[in-house]
Design a protein around this motif. Structure first.
Motif, PDB file in Angstrom:
ATOM      1  N   SER A  45      26.538  30.522  47.419  1.00 29.18           N
ATOM      2  CA  SER A  45      25.822  31.068  48.568  1.00 29.18           C
ATOM      3  C   SER A  45      26.877  31.319  49.770  1.00 29.18           C
ATOM      4  O   SER A  45      26.642  32.269  50.414  1.00 29.18           O
ATOM      5  N   GLU A  85      25.824  23.398  49.412  1.00 30.98           N
ATOM      6  CA  GLU A  85      24.993  24.173  48.412  1.00 30.98           C
ATOM      7  C   GLU A  85      23.617  23.757  48.222  1.00 30.98           C
ATOM      8  O   GLU A  85      22.701  24.757  47.719  1.00 30.98           O
ATOM      9  N   ALA A 107      21.702  22.728  51.115  1.00 29.14           N
ATOM     10  CA  ALA A 107      21.180  22.607  52.552  1.00 29.14           C
ATOM     11  C   ALA A 107      19.983  22.974  52.644  1.00 29.14           C
ATOM     12  O   ALA A 107      19.142  22.236  53.334  1.00 29.14           O
ATOM     13  N   ASP A 108      19.463  24.210  52.150  1.00 31.27           N
ATOM     14  CA  ASP A 108      18.155  24.509  52.219  1.00 31.27           C
ATOM     15  C   ASP A 108      17.095  23.690  51.522  1.00 31.27           C
ATOM     16  O   ASP A 108      16.028  23.265  52.136  1.00 31.27           O
ATOM     17  N   ASN A 131      21.114  26.953  47.107  1.00 29.54           N
ATOM     18  CA  ASN A 131      20.527  27.872  48.563  1.00 29.54           C
ATOM     19  C   ASN A 131      20.289  29.278  47.825  1.00 29.54           C
ATOM     20  O   ASN A 131      19.096  29.751  48.404  1.00 29.54           O
ATOM     21  N   GLU A 140      16.698  30.613  48.934  1.00 33.80           N
ATOM     22  CA  GLU A 140      16.388  31.547  50.053  1.00 33.80           C
ATOM     23  C   GLU A 140      15.713  32.810  49.422  1.00 33.80           C
ATOM     24  O   GLU A 140      14.922  33.464  50.155  1.00 33.80           O
TER      25      GLU A 140
END
Length: 236
Positions: free
Chosen positions: A57, A99, A101-102, A129, A133
């Protein structure tokens, strides 16, 4: 005799409260809250680690600078390899991976983070991610807002499996049970998933509303197993 009568007969208030709590627990069935935080002293130390998937990402954000613009070197978008340590809990290894984090933010917002810090074993199907996203922007714009909390809770809960399910365990048990196994998740009744090993050596996860494939190997954790998926496990 009622709780009030027992209290009048000599039971102290703390005892009465304890009795009431036991009764409520019985009525609630076997469902319980998050486990207590894992005590690191009780975990056998290890230096073994495996490298988590590369942070694609970040790399995807690189764009060559136009003529006359300040330099924008590709090296700025490189992320050093991130290890997953087998003697650390799911929470530590997930929050250390840029990678994921979301996905980390979604787990926290959905209220499941205490499960990943606890002393019980869970198997987490973490979404990188990029797919996360894209799903958030295109399919469920309010996923991370208060209005989408109930959906988020079910969506994330179906990707946290109860128990320790590494690849050898899945392959062994699936072979004994006709090629697949059914596993409960934190999303609750009706949201079990089916784990089905494929001929390519990976595992297909069949949820209530669709499927997803696990990428690469399983990453051992001190309180379970971590996987990374290739996309979103559908949820409606």
């Amino acid at each position: 005799m009622s709780l009030v009568d027992r209290c009048r007969g000599g039971l102290s208030l703390p005892v009465m409260v304890s009795v009431a709590c036991v009764a409520l627990s019985a009525l609630a069935g076997c469902r319980s809250g998050p486990p207590e935080r894992q005590d690191p002293v009780s975990v056998r130390g290890s230096t073994r680690a495996e490298i988590l998937p590369e942070a694609k990402s970040i790399q995807d954000k690189y764009k060559p600078e136009p003529l006359g613009a300040p330099p924008n070197p590709r090296v700025k978008y490189h992320v050093p390899p991130v290890p997953s340590y087998e003697d650390r809990p799911l929470s530590d290894n997930i929050c250390g991976a840029i990678e994921l984090a979301d996905f980390e933010a979604a787990v926290i917002r959905a209220g499941y983070w205490p499960y990943l810090t606890g002393d019980r074993e869970y198997t987490v199907l973490a979404v990188p991610n990029g797919p996360f996203e894209a799903y958030k922007h295109q399919a469920v714009p309010d996923l991370m807002r208060p209005s989408g909390h109930e959906f988020l809770k079910g969506f994330v809960g179906q990707m946290i499996l109860v128990g320790h399910w590494d690849l050898p365990a899945i392959q062994r048990k699936a072979a004994r049970r006709g090629g697949s196994i059914q596993v409960p998740t934190l999303a609750g009744p009706g949201h079990d998933v089916v784990l089905r090993p494929t001929a390519f050596g990976n595992v297909e996860v069949v949820g209530k509303d669709g499927t997803v494939t696990l990428v690469g190997n399983s990453y051992p954790q001190s309180n379970g197993v971590l996987y990374v998926t290739d996309s979103i496990l559908p949820y409606q």
